[in-house]
Design a protein around this motif. Structure first.
Motif, PDB file in Angstrom:
ATOM      1  N   GLU A   1       0.840  -1.208  -0.060  1.00 24.80           N
ATOM      2  CA  GLU A   1       0.008   0.236   0.006  1.00 24.80           C
ATOM      3  C   GLU A   1       0.924   1.231  -0.068  1.00 24.80           C
ATOM      4  OE1 GLU A   1      -3.246   1.364   2.924  1.00 24.80           O
ATOM      5  OE2 GLU A   1      -3.782  -0.329   2.249  1.00 24.80           O
ATOM      6  N   GLN A   2       0.464   2.297  -0.875  1.00 22.46           N
ATOM      7  CA  GLN A   2       1.185   3.351  -0.895  1.00 22.46           C
ATOM      8  C   GLN A   2       0.783   4.434   0.097  1.00 22.46           C
ATOM      9  OE1 GLN A   2       3.842   3.516  -3.097  1.00 22.46           O
ATOM     10  NE2 GLN A   2       3.518   1.328  -3.488  1.00 22.46           N
ATOM     11  N   ALA A   3       1.525   5.591   0.250  1.00 26.13           N
ATOM     12  CA  ALA A   3       1.431   6.609   1.195  1.00 26.13           C
ATOM     13  C   ALA A   3       0.673   7.550   0.269  1.00 26.13           C
ATOM     14  CB  ALA A   3       2.546   7.350   1.651  1.00 26.13           C
ATOM     15  N   ILE A   4      -0.505   8.079   0.764  1.00 25.76           N
ATOM     16  CA  ILE A   4      -1.282   8.981  -0.146  1.00 25.76           C
ATOM     17  C   ILE A   4      -1.624  10.256   1.038  1.00 25.76           C
ATOM     18  CG2 ILE A   4      -2.661   7.310  -1.553  1.00 25.76           C
ATOM     19  CD1 ILE A   4      -4.451   8.501   1.389  1.00 25.76           C
ATOM     20  N   GLU A   5      -2.311  11.132   0.475  1.00 26.80           N
ATOM     21  CA  GLU A   5      -2.549  12.426   1.157  1.00 26.80           C
ATOM     22  C   GLU A   5      -4.002  12.912   0.870  1.00 26.80           C
ATOM     23  OE1 GLU A   5      -1.025  16.726   2.511  1.00 26.80           O
ATOM     24  OE2 GLU A   5       0.088  15.677   1.045  1.00 26.80           O
TER      25      GLU A   5
ATOM     26  N   GLN B   1     -15.775  16.360   1.157  1.00 24.68           N
ATOM     27  CA  GLN B   1     -14.998  15.953  -0.012  1.00 24.68           C
ATOM     28  C   GLN B   1     -13.418  16.239  -0.034  1.00 24.68           C
ATOM     29  OE1 GLN B   1     -16.572  14.473  -2.518  1.00 24.68           O
ATOM     30  NE2 GLN B   1     -18.751  14.932  -2.049  1.00 24.68           N
ATOM     31  N   ARG B   2     -12.465  15.247  -0.372  1.00 24.99           N
ATOM     32  CA  ARG B   2     -11.340  15.537  -0.616  1.00 24.99           C
ATOM     33  C   ARG B   2     -10.723  14.956  -1.825  1.00 24.99           C
ATOM     34  NH1 ARG B   2     -12.645  17.860   3.099  1.00 24.99           N
ATOM     35  NH2 ARG B   2     -12.116  17.870   5.199  1.00 24.99           N
ATOM     36  N   ALA B   3      -9.658  15.861  -2.150  1.00 27.09           N
ATOM     37  CA  ALA B   3      -8.527  15.304  -3.227  1.00 27.09           C
ATOM     38  C   ALA B   3      -7.745  14.187  -2.787  1.00 27.09           C
ATOM     39  CB  ALA B   3      -7.951  16.353  -3.744  1.00 27.09           C
ATOM     40  N   VAL B   4      -7.532  13.587  -3.546  1.00 29.71           N
ATOM     41  CA  VAL B   4      -6.582  12.193  -3.250  1.00 29.71           C
ATOM     42  C   VAL B   4      -5.146  12.379  -3.891  1.00 29.71           C
ATOM     43  CG1 VAL B   4      -6.056  10.024  -3.439  1.00 29.71           C
ATOM     44  CG2 VAL B   4      -8.353  10.691  -3.261  1.00 29.71           C
TER      45      VAL B   4
ATOM     46  N   ILE C   1     -12.392  11.614  -3.144  1.00 28.28           N
ATOM     47  CA  ILE C   1     -13.018  10.774  -2.582  1.00 28.28           C
ATOM     48  C   ILE C   1     -14.093  11.694  -1.761  1.00 28.28           C
ATOM     49  CG2 ILE C   1     -11.350  10.733  -0.677  1.00 28.28           C
ATOM     50  CD1 ILE C   1     -12.254   7.748  -0.098  1.00 28.28           C
ATOM     51  N   GLY C   2     -15.254  11.125  -1.326  1.00 27.80           N
ATOM     52  CA  GLY C   2     -16.269  12.082  -0.729  1.00 27.80           C
ATOM     53  C   GLY C   2     -17.202  11.053  -0.030  1.00 27.80           C
ATOM     54  N   VAL C   3     -17.815  11.877   1.202  1.00 25.58           N
ATOM     55  CA  VAL C   3     -18.898  11.322   1.828  1.00 25.58           C
ATOM     56  C   VAL C   3     -20.023  12.093   2.040  1.00 25.58           C
ATOM     57  CG1 VAL C   3     -19.242  10.687   4.298  1.00 25.58           C
ATOM     58  CG2 VAL C   3     -17.280  10.136   3.162  1.00 25.58           C
ATOM     59  N   VAL C   4     -21.273  11.920   1.627  1.00 24.93           N
ATOM     60  CA  VAL C   4     -22.343  12.309   1.905  1.00 24.93           C
ATOM     61  C   VAL C   4     -23.270  11.898   2.747  1.00 24.93           C
ATOM     62  CG1 VAL C   4     -24.381  13.387   0.412  1.00 24.93           C
ATOM     63  CG2 VAL C   4     -22.216  13.300  -0.538  1.00 24.93           C
TER      64      VAL C   4
ATOM     65  N   ALA D   1      -5.887   2.888   0.248  1.00 29.84           N
ATOM     66  CA  ALA D   1      -5.321   3.729   1.160  1.00 29.84           C
ATOM     67  C   ALA D   1      -6.284   5.013   1.729  1.00 29.84           C
ATOM     68  CB  ALA D   1      -3.926   4.078   0.933  1.00 29.84           C
ATOM     69  N   ALA D   2      -6.603   5.398   0.252  1.00 32.67           N
ATOM     70  CA  ALA D   2      -7.521   6.682   0.753  1.00 32.67           C
ATOM     71  C   ALA D   2      -8.931   6.385   1.345  1.00 32.67           C
ATOM     72  CB  ALA D   2      -7.698   7.295  -0.643  1.00 32.67           C
ATOM     73  N   LEU D   3      -9.522   5.195   0.969  1.00 30.06           N
ATOM     74  CA  LEU D   3     -10.790   4.617   1.495  1.00 30.06           C
ATOM     75  C   LEU D   3     -10.351   4.497   2.907  1.00 30.06           C
ATOM     76  CD1 LEU D   3     -13.838   4.090   1.225  1.00 30.06           C
ATOM     77  CD2 LEU D   3     -13.021   1.568   0.385  1.00 30.06           C
ATOM     78  N   ARG D   4      -9.460   3.876   3.252  1.00 30.13           N
ATOM     79  CA  ARG D   4      -9.236   3.310   4.789  1.00 30.13           C
ATOM     80  C   ARG D   4      -8.977   4.666   5.674  1.00 30.13           C
ATOM     81  NH1 ARG D   4      -5.113  -1.425   3.330  1.00 30.13           N
ATOM     82  NH2 ARG D   4      -6.531  -2.925   3.252  1.00 30.13           N
ATOM     83  N   GLU D   5      -8.228   5.743   4.956  1.00 29.14           N
ATOM     84  CA  GLU D   5      -8.072   6.900   5.664  1.00 29.14           C
ATOM     85  C   GLU D   5      -9.317   7.692   6.161  1.00 29.14           C
ATOM     86  OE1 GLU D   5      -5.512  10.957   5.297  1.00 29.14           O
ATOM     87  OE2 GLU D   5      -4.432   9.096   4.529  1.00 29.14           O
TER      88      GLU D   5
END
Length: 168
Positions: free
Chosen positions: A2-6, A60-63, A73-76, A104-108
């Motif tokens: 798994e790669q590091a993401i922000e 909402q977040r930019a990956v 990725i976003g959550v409503v 990784a983004a989904l887990r975070e």
């Protein structure tokens, strides 16, 4: 591996990269119709402006991957009796596919939502044709809750929607 993401808030200086990666029929084929195709710079500006609305019920977040914009990725949050539920959705630009970035983004994002909000149930609907998204959800600990048979229409095809859920 798994790669590091922000995950970062969307900003106006991301518009060109957003439009470039989102303007792809392969991306469009696996997302809702309100994700425009073709995807223009005006669409990118509209999205970024909408994401900055402080009164929104969405997160909402930019990956970013290795400092480069890769997707979103976003959550409503839902409403009324469903207010502790939220839908999570995501997309990734094609150059970044197959690198475990979205897992990784989904887990975070999932952890952040459960730790910082009253949301106790996250769900994602996946087109039956999107095996990659199913793998992302399963690797992030989401479980198949239901299959909504012939529930969606995308590009003229009637498809099943697979509903994945994760509880806090």
């Amino acid at each position: 591996m798994e790669q590091a993401i922000e995950l970062r808030p969307f900003q106006r200086n991301m518009a060109a990269d957003l439009a470039r990666l989102a303007d792809n029929p392969k991306v469009s084929a696996q997302v809702r119709d309100n994700f425009p195709y073709p995807y223009t710079i005006a669409d990118a500006h509209y999205w970024i402006d909408m994401c900055s609305n402080a009164n929104s019920n969405a997160f909402q977040r930019a990956v970013f991957f290795e400092g480069k914009f890769a997707g979103g990725i976003g959550v409503v949050r839902q409403e009324d009796i469903y207010r502790n539920n939220a839908e999570i959705g995501y997309w990734l630009g094609e150059p970044f596919w197959g690198c475990n970035i979205m897992t990784a983004a989904l887990r975070e994002m999932t952890s952040w939502i459960f730790e910082n909000t009253s949301i106790t149930r996250l769900f994602a609907g996946v087109f039956e044709t999107n095996a990659a998204s199913v793998r992302v959800l399963e690797k992030a600990g989401y479980e198949l809750e239901a299959v909504h048979r012939k529930a969606i229409i995308k590009n003229g095809l009637v498809l099943d929607e697979h509903l994945y859920v994760k509880l806090a």
